[in-house]
Design a protein around this motif. Structure first.
Motif, PDB file in Angstrom:
ATOM      1  N   ILE A 184     -13.812 -29.238  38.795  1.00  0.00           N
ATOM      2  CA  ILE A 184     -14.620 -29.087  40.017  1.00  0.00           C
ATOM      3  C   ILE A 184     -13.937 -29.795  41.182  1.00  0.00           C
TER       4      ILE A 184
ATOM      5  N   TYR B 200     -10.662 -27.582  42.106  1.00  0.00           N
ATOM      6  CA  TYR B 200     -10.839 -26.250  42.676  1.00  0.00           C
ATOM      7  C   TYR B 200     -11.802 -26.218  43.869  1.00  0.00           C
ATOM      8  N   TYR B 201     -12.788 -27.118  43.877  1.00  0.00           N
ATOM      9  CA  TYR B 201     -13.799 -27.066  44.933  1.00  0.00           C
ATOM     10  C   TYR B 201     -13.786 -28.289  45.842  1.00  0.00           C
TER      11      TYR B 201
ATOM     12  N   GLN C  71     -15.050 -31.109  45.274  1.00  0.00           N
ATOM     13  CA  GLN C  71     -16.328 -31.817  45.183  1.00  0.00           C
ATOM     14  C   GLN C  71     -16.277 -32.834  44.050  1.00  0.00           C
TER      15      GLN C  71
END
Length: 497
Positions: A173, A176-177, A179
């Motif tokens: 997470i 890729y994001y 966050q």
């Protein structure tokens, strides 16, 4: 001899003897009290002072266990036995002690797998039982609870996972994001143990077949686990590869098909219902173009309306007018228990038409309805404006039908009933209604109560920037200055003396 007698008659000796006797009696009393305390049950001697009562059995679970009539053996498989219990294993043992105190029919033992490596095999287990597993056994059947089912990490949107899986998910997470998420740590003792005890003692284990082959939406892992905790088995059924619906089918589930049944499949479903079968059908707009599927619903006087429902009353939708908050029936068994406390969120629903004259022997009851301000628009409409010439009206989006042949059907016209995102927006209401409908169809009389897992993660203290700044000033400057000032004043006063 006279000297000894004379010595005993002295006041100091008599006082010392009295002190000795009183001390001896106190010691004997403490030993007796300690022995009696050892005979008391764990629920009396071990007091749970944790904030979340993580070692305790809730009153609801205690009432469920008090109803137990079959003998159940609970074995905790630990390498090294009780002497090696630490952290999670000790936590589990304390909880199982409390659990066994709730019913005289529960017998609990800790098994040292190092001393008894073949113990699990001696129970006739066909599945592996790893260390720190719990084996629940009765005269009817046996279930093994793995340690990862008791203690697990959870990330919103990703579900339950082990420590290694959670670490990998956090990394993915972040990569890729961008966050940062913090998994929460949970203990699901009551849910798993009560489900296992129900499994090994119940006489009925409902089996649900989910139809496949029409681009249906698979049940989410959370719903599948919820049904599993109710000891309901879910299997996939492809009718094109079958000659009929299996005889052990307690419920036939059709979850949002994107294509019509074939005539042969519709006949097999119809034959199953004619024999007293139960079916739950969840559909999406466009179902009105599936004639074979609708032929199954027609036996109950039901049909699908074309289009998507738009709610005109802002109190009956969530954010956008096609995310419906329908009104649940307060009179039907399925919805009555939740109508006053839970919402159902049904996005992109279509209407269900109940015939004015139902087929002989059929009764149909509304489960969910829109407000009288709703209307239908075309699936490909460019606006949500009410079409010219169409009046607003109340529409049915959930119905339960029963026939005298014993068959029953529940039809809900929105994917939201089994959707995790919609369920989270509805604060768990969708899952509650779904489970209530499944239990009604399966006639699950001895249901398993739902128990929320305990969160073991210590919550973070979150402060606004302003509040954090004030605390920083106080801790770094004001408090040290006050201490130094107090010390200086005290030093100055002593110097003047």
């Amino acid at each position: 001899m006279n000297n000894i007698i004379k010595e005993f008659k002295q006041k100091t000796t008599q006082n010392g003897l009295r002190v000795f006797l009183v001390t001896l009696l106190l010691l004997i009393g403490l030993v007796v009290i300690n022995l009696l305390a050892g005979l008391l049950p764990n629920r009396v001697t071990e007091i749970d002072i944790s904030a979340d009562k993580m070692y305790s059995v809730s009153s609801t679970a205690a009432r469920e266990l008090a109803k137990l009539r079959d003998d159940v053996a609970v074995y905790y498989l630990v390498s090294g036995g009780e002497s090696d219990l630490v952290d999670e294993t000790r936590h589990t043992k304390l909880f199982l002690d409390k659990l066994s105190d709730c019913s005289p029919h529960i017998r609990f033992r800790v098994i040292d797998t190092a001393e008894s490596p073949t113990f699990a095999t001696s129970l006739g287990l066909t599945e592996s039982a790893e260390n720190n597993s719990i084996v629940v056994k009765s005269a009817k059947r046996t279930r093994v609870i793995a340690p990862d089912d008791l203690f697990y990490y959870y990330i919103e949107g990703a579900g339950k996972m082990t420590a290694a899986e959670a670490q990998q998910a956090v990394y993915m997470i972040q990569m890729y994001y961008g966050q940062t998420v913090t998994p929460t740590y949970h203990f699901d003792g009551e849910g798993q143990l009560l489900s296992a005890i129900h499994y090994v003692t119940t006489d009925t284990l409902p089996k649900i077949y989910a139809l496949d082959g029409h681009s249906e939406i698979a049940l989410s892992s959370s719903l599948a686990e919820m049904l599993s905790l109710q000891n309901m088995e879910v299997a996939t059924l492809t009718l094109l590869k079958s000659e009929a619906v299996p005889k052990d089918c307690d419920l036939l589930l059709l979850n949002c098909p994107q294509a019509d049944l074939t005539a042969a499949e519709a006949k097999m479903v119809g034959d199953y219902l004619a024999g007293g079968g139960k079916m739950m059908m969840i559909t999406v707009p466009g179902t009105s173009t599936f004639p074979n599927l609708l032929s199954v619903a027609a036996r109950y006087g039901l049909s699908a309306k074309e289009g998507i429902l738009i709610e005109g009353d802002s109190n009956h939708y969530y954010q956008v007018p096609y995310y419906l908050f329908p009104t649940p029936s307060s009179s039907h068994e399925i919805t009555a228990a939740h109508a006053a406390s839970s919402y159902a969120l049904l996005p992109s629903a279509h209407g269900i038409q109940i015939a004015q004259t139902l087929p002989d022997g059929v009764t149909a009851a509304e489960l969910f309805t829109t407000s009288a301000s709703s209307y239908l628009i075309d699936i490909n409409a460019e606006t949500m404006d009410r079409p010219e010439g169409q009046d607003t009206a109340k529409h049915t989006v959930g119905v339960a039908a029963t026939a005298t042949d014993g068959s029953q059907m529940i039809w809900v016209s929105s994917f939201g009933l089994t959707d995790d995102t919609a369920n989270s927006y509805a604060a768990g209401g969708n899952a509650s209604y779904f489970l209530s409908a499944v239990k009604w169809l399966c006639q699950a009389e001895d249901e398993v109560s739902a128990f929320a897992p305990i969160t073991l993660t210590t919550p973070r203290l979150t402060l606004s920037a302003g509040t954090a700044g004030l605390w920083s000033i106080a801790l770094i400057f004001l408090i040290p200055a006050a201490v130094l000032g107090t010390g200086f004043v005290y030093w100055l006063r002593r110097r003047r003396k």
